[in-house]
Design a protein around this motif. Structure first.
Motif, PDB file in Angstrom:
ATOM      1  N   GLY A   1     -11.050   6.276  -6.389  1.00 47.14           N
ATOM      2  CA  GLY A   1     -10.401   7.530  -5.997  1.00 47.14           C
ATOM      3  C   GLY A   1      -9.116   7.756  -6.775  1.00 47.14           C
ATOM      4  O   GLY A   1      -8.864   8.842  -7.297  1.00 47.14           O
TER       5      GLY A   1
ATOM      6  N   ARG B   1      -9.815   8.558 -10.419  1.00 48.13           N
ATOM      7  CA  ARG B   1     -10.196   9.957 -10.626  1.00 48.13           C
ATOM      8  C   ARG B   1      -8.998  10.883 -10.537  1.00 48.13           C
ATOM      9  O   ARG B   1      -8.869  11.828 -11.312  1.00 48.13           O
ATOM     10  CB  ARG B   1     -11.234  10.353  -9.572  1.00 48.13           C
TER      11      ARG B   1
ATOM     12  N   GLU C   1       0.786  -1.240   0.000  1.00 51.41           N
ATOM     13  CA  GLU C   1       0.000   0.000   0.000  1.00 51.41           C
ATOM     14  C   GLU C   1       0.816   1.287   0.000  1.00 51.41           C
ATOM     15  O   GLU C   1       0.437   2.260  -0.641  1.00 51.41           O
ATOM     16  CB  GLU C   1      -0.951   0.005   1.191  1.00 51.41           C
TER      17      GLU C   1
ATOM     18  N   ALA D   1       0.758   4.135  -2.896  1.00 50.28           N
ATOM     19  CA  ALA D   1       0.492   5.553  -2.601  1.00 50.28           C
ATOM     20  C   ALA D   1       1.631   6.434  -3.099  1.00 50.28           C
ATOM     21  O   ALA D   1       1.387   7.524  -3.626  1.00 50.28           O
ATOM     22  CB  ALA D   1       0.291   5.745  -1.096  1.00 50.28           C
ATOM     23  N   ASN D   2       2.872   5.962  -2.932  1.00 49.28           N
ATOM     24  CA  ASN D   2       4.016   6.739  -3.439  1.00 49.28           C
ATOM     25  C   ASN D   2       3.941   6.876  -4.954  1.00 49.28           C
ATOM     26  O   ASN D   2       4.211   7.940  -5.512  1.00 49.28           O
ATOM     27  CB  ASN D   2       5.332   6.058  -3.056  1.00 49.28           C
TER      28      ASN D   2
ATOM     29  N   VAL E   1      -4.717  20.224  -3.723  1.00 52.62           N
ATOM     30  CA  VAL E   1      -6.085  19.872  -3.339  1.00 52.62           C
ATOM     31  C   VAL E   1      -6.273  20.032  -1.825  1.00 52.62           C
ATOM     32  O   VAL E   1      -7.270  20.591  -1.359  1.00 52.62           O
ATOM     33  CB  VAL E   1      -6.389  18.400  -3.746  1.00 52.62           C
ATOM     34  N   LEU E   2      -5.281  19.552  -1.072  1.00 53.81           N
ATOM     35  CA  LEU E   2      -5.386  19.599   0.391  1.00 53.81           C
ATOM     36  C   LEU E   2      -5.354  21.040   0.925  1.00 53.81           C
ATOM     37  O   LEU E   2      -5.998  21.354   1.924  1.00 53.81           O
ATOM     38  CB  LEU E   2      -4.241  18.784   1.028  1.00 53.81           C
TER      39      LEU E   2
ATOM     40  N   GLN F   1       1.255   6.741  -6.805  1.00 56.11           N
ATOM     41  CA  GLN F   1       0.174   7.674  -7.150  1.00 56.11           C
ATOM     42  C   GLN F   1       0.626   9.120  -6.968  1.00 56.11           C
ATOM     43  O   GLN F   1       0.363   9.976  -7.816  1.00 56.11           O
ATOM     44  CB  GLN F   1      -1.061   7.392  -6.284  1.00 56.11           C
ATOM     45  N   ALA F   2       1.331   9.377  -5.855  1.00 55.04           N
ATOM     46  CA  ALA F   2       1.773  10.752  -5.576  1.00 55.04           C
ATOM     47  C   ALA F   2       2.773  11.250  -6.619  1.00 55.04           C
ATOM     48  O   ALA F   2       3.026  12.440  -6.729  1.00 55.04           O
ATOM     49  CB  ALA F   2       2.380  10.826  -4.180  1.00 55.04           C
TER      50      ALA F   2
ATOM     51  N   ASN G   1      -1.090  14.834  -7.493  1.00 50.11           N
ATOM     52  CA  ASN G   1      -0.220  15.606  -6.597  1.00 50.11           C
ATOM     53  C   ASN G   1      -1.159  16.311  -5.621  1.00 50.11           C
ATOM     54  O   ASN G   1      -1.790  17.313  -5.945  1.00 50.11           O
ATOM     55  CB  ASN G   1       0.595  16.604  -7.399  1.00 50.11           C
ATOM     56  N   ALA G   2      -1.261  15.767  -4.389  1.00 53.36           N
ATOM     57  CA  ALA G   2      -2.367  16.130  -3.501  1.00 53.36           C
ATOM     58  C   ALA G   2      -2.217  17.496  -2.833  1.00 53.36           C
ATOM     59  O   ALA G   2      -3.191  18.043  -2.328  1.00 53.36           O
ATOM     60  CB  ALA G   2      -2.529  15.048  -2.433  1.00 53.36           C
TER      61      ALA G   2
END
Lengths: 465, 200
Positions: free
Chosen positions: B161, B164, B102, B106-107, B176-177, B109-110, B172-173
């Motif tokens: 998620g 999308r 996981e 996540a890495n 958004v955050l 995806q980032a 690159n969150a």
């Protein structure tokens, strides 16, 4: 509606639902170390952003510090550069840095709990997979990569999906010579290194409740080795007693209010789980790994399995592991000669680990030609051990007494295996090359078993000495 | 046009057999002694390559491939983003496998690298095809959650998620955050441990 601890902590920290469907989750405590953060601070500079909550961000150095001489500048120029980089970033962004001069340095997952930074009900993130350790206090603690460190530095939040929950109930009690390390190795042996993907593990049952906080940290530490995103234990009186009078714990009336809150975040008795796994503590024996992942283990008195006995689809993995280790199926793990013994790491480098290991070595000598190391998890652990005379016990037995750091767990510092050496290790990973030699071999076990192996020169059953 | 959007990733593939390949193997720890990710590409799988001259990353016929095919629990162990960074710098822009650890997922995806999951049989088809003919092209399709291999269309899975985030280019969150500034402050002011437990 009854809730698990994960539900309660998640709900309290959910900022909003993101367009992607993930949760924007507030992170209450951000721990930082020198290996995975320099690039994140650089990204922050590029974006022109500040650290959003510097007062909730704490840094230390652990992976690259030498454990023999910690005199700066380090002999390794790259290690020196990383240390300076973190020093500069902490100063620039106003982050507290427990560096070597502070007297408070140590492995990030050892100092968080010992300082009282880690408290029940928190969300915690750190650029290190063993962040799951902090779940021992009833926190939800995630290991993250560098881009996500940037996210937490800049926003104090993570974009993350809520995991499912698996209840892991260890009933009964442990037999003599069986430790927390054996519990978690047994769990991973049963559920596999990928069994936890998509899950948070809740460890419970009488054998877990009976453990002290340091033993609980050992259990949660290796959640990630079972593939779980995080692992936790519900806070109880043991948790509260541990936190009383810690440097960063609340004081006075605030502590009483905190204790009430901490107990309230525990899973409700009637909470439901996506899955349940049960094991009886009395069935757990001292465990030793024989392969190249932490799930490939056997009770010390059993034989190394042959590929034909592997679960469906795992035959090739078993063969690859046996070939790498130069073991054969059907051989005994007990009696395997070792070259190196390592006691330390974020899994088993705490004072209670050193006390247990010292009991085993007291009055004995390390076997001929064995290199044996004891590396305290933090400067505070080292100081306490010295106060109790443990350093003397180890030194007199022929162990090298070192200074705090990650040391031979991952070999980013001078402590490394050479060639095909076999190491009895209290650390967490037996991956190929993990301890610094690409062909070096690791046998994971409890610190007491490592101590016994150092004395005997081979793997022995702690219960027989 | 948003350059961050990811939908179709096409190219030649490189097959890497084996379950539970950890991030220490992808990039040995000694290469983590650095303050940038530059130069990691040449060290991808360095120790495995040293011990196996037939390692796919040693074979010239896979040079220039950009889609990595793996088996189960790829990227387990350490959270080091240096692992996907080294693969990316080697040239990998998309990964297909039976399952992923996981933190590694996540890495990736980032960094804008999609990891698509396929079932065991389909994974074997992709591995075999790549081994038989390294010049064959495949396509990862994020919108359809599928892999195409010549006339064959293989179903893949990816959580909605992540799908999308790739399609909209929001993987690159940070940006958004940052938008939820007020809500972040609201949560901070509600948490007992940030407020001296006065609101318990």
């Amino acid at each position: 509606m009854s809730k698990t601890l994960l539900d309660k902590v998640w709900n309290a920290h959910a900022v909003c639902e993101l367009p992607s469907g993930q949760t924007q989750l507030f992170i209450g405590l951000h721990l930082v170390h020198e290996v995975t953060s320099p690039q994140a601070f650089a990204m922050l500079r590029e974006l022109g952003l500040k650290v959003k909550y510097p007062e909730q961000t704490f840094a230390t150095i652990d992976h690259i510090v030498p454990t023999q001489s910690q005199q700066r500048p380090f002999a390794d120029g790259l290690a020196e550069e990383m240390t300076q980089s973190l020093t500069d970033s902490c100063e620039e962004f106003g982050v507290t840095f427990y560096d070597l001069r502070s007297g408070q340095q140590g492995i990030v997952h050892v100092i968080g709990p010992e300082k009282g930074l880690t408290q029940p009900g928190m969300t915690i993130a750190c650029g290190d997979s063993h962040t799951s350790t902090h779940g021992a206090f009833g926190t939800i603690a995630f290991g993250i990569g560098t881009s996500q460190i940037r996210d937490v530095l800049a926003t104090q939040c993570l974009a993350i999906s809520k995991p499912k929950t698996r209840k892991i109930e260890i009933s009964g009690s442990l037999s003599e010579g069986v430790f927390a390390k054996d519990i978690i190795l047994a769990i991973i042996h049963h559920l596999g290194v990928k069994g936890g993907i998509g899950y948070a593990y809740e460890y419970c049952g009488s054998a877990i409740e009976y453990l002290n906080m340091e033993e609980r940290l050992t259990i949660c530490n290796m959640s990630i080795e079972g593939g779980a995103r995080c692992g936790y234990i519900n806070p109880d009186e043991t948790t509260i007693d541990y936190l009383r009078n810690r440097e960063m714990s609340p004081k006075g009336d605030a502590f009483d209010r905190a204790a009430k809150y901490w107990k309230s975040v525990a899973s409700d008795d009637t909470a439901s789980f996506d899955d349940v796994f049960k094991l009886n503590g009395k069935d757990i024996e001292p465990m030793v790994t024989w392969g190249i992942n932490p799930g490939q283990s056997v009770p010390v008195n059993q034989k190394i399995p042959s590929p034909s006995s592997a679960p469906e689809g795992e035959q090739n993995s078993y063969q690859e592991a046996l070939d790498f280790m130069s073991f054969k199926g059907g051989e005994s793990i007990k009696g395997t000669p070792i070259n190196v013994a390592f006691i330390g790491s974020c899994t088993n480098g705490r004072i209670s680990d050193l006390r247990e290991a010292a009991k085993v070595v007291q009055g004995s000598k390390v076997a001929n030609n064995i290199k044996a190391l004891v590396v305290p998890g933090s400067m505070a652990v080292a100081a306490q051990a010295k106060k109790e005379g443990l350093d003397q016990i180890f030194s007199e037995a022929g162990f090298e007494w070192r200074q705090a750091g990650c040391s031979m767990c991952l070999a980013m510092n001078p402590d490394k295996l050479k060639g095909r050496e076999i190491c009895a290790s209290s650390s967490n990973r037996n991956f190929k090359g993990r301890q610094g030699s690409p062909t070096g071999r690791t046998l994971l076990m409890s610190p007491s078993m490592v101590a016994a192996a150092a004395i005997a020169g081979e793997v022995v059953d702690i219960r027989s000495i | 046009m948003n350059d961050a959007k990811r939908n179709i990733i096409s190219g030649r593939s490189i097959p890497l057999r084996g379950n539970d390949i950890d991030t220490d193997r992808i990039i040995p720890a000694r290469y983590l002694r650095c303050v940038t990710f530059d130069g990691l590409g040449e060290h991808a799988f360095e120790d495995d390559r040293e011990q196996d001259s037939n390692h796919p990353f040693n074979q010239d016929r896979y040079a220039g491939a950009n889609i990595l095919i793996v088996e189960k629990n790829f990227g387990c162990g350490s959270s080091r983003e240096h692992a996907p960074q080294s693969l990316n710098k080697w040239g990998i822009t998309g990964i297909v496998g039976e399952s992923f650890a996981e933190i590694f997922f996540a890495n990736c995806q980032a960094m804008g690298i999609p990891c698509l999951a396929v079932n065991h049989e389909d994974c074997q088809i992709l591995l075999n095809a790549s081994e038989a003919n390294p010049s064959i092209k495949i396509s990862m399709n994020i919108e359809d959650k599928s892999i195409s291999l010549q006339e064959l269309n293989i179903n893949a899975s990816l959580n909605d998620g992540s799908q999308r985030a790739f399609l909209e280019g929001t993987w690159n969150a940070t940006a958004v955050l940052l938008k939820a500034e007020n809500e972040i402050c609201k949560i901070a002011s509600s948490l007992p441990y940030l407020n001296d437990f006065s609101n318990v």
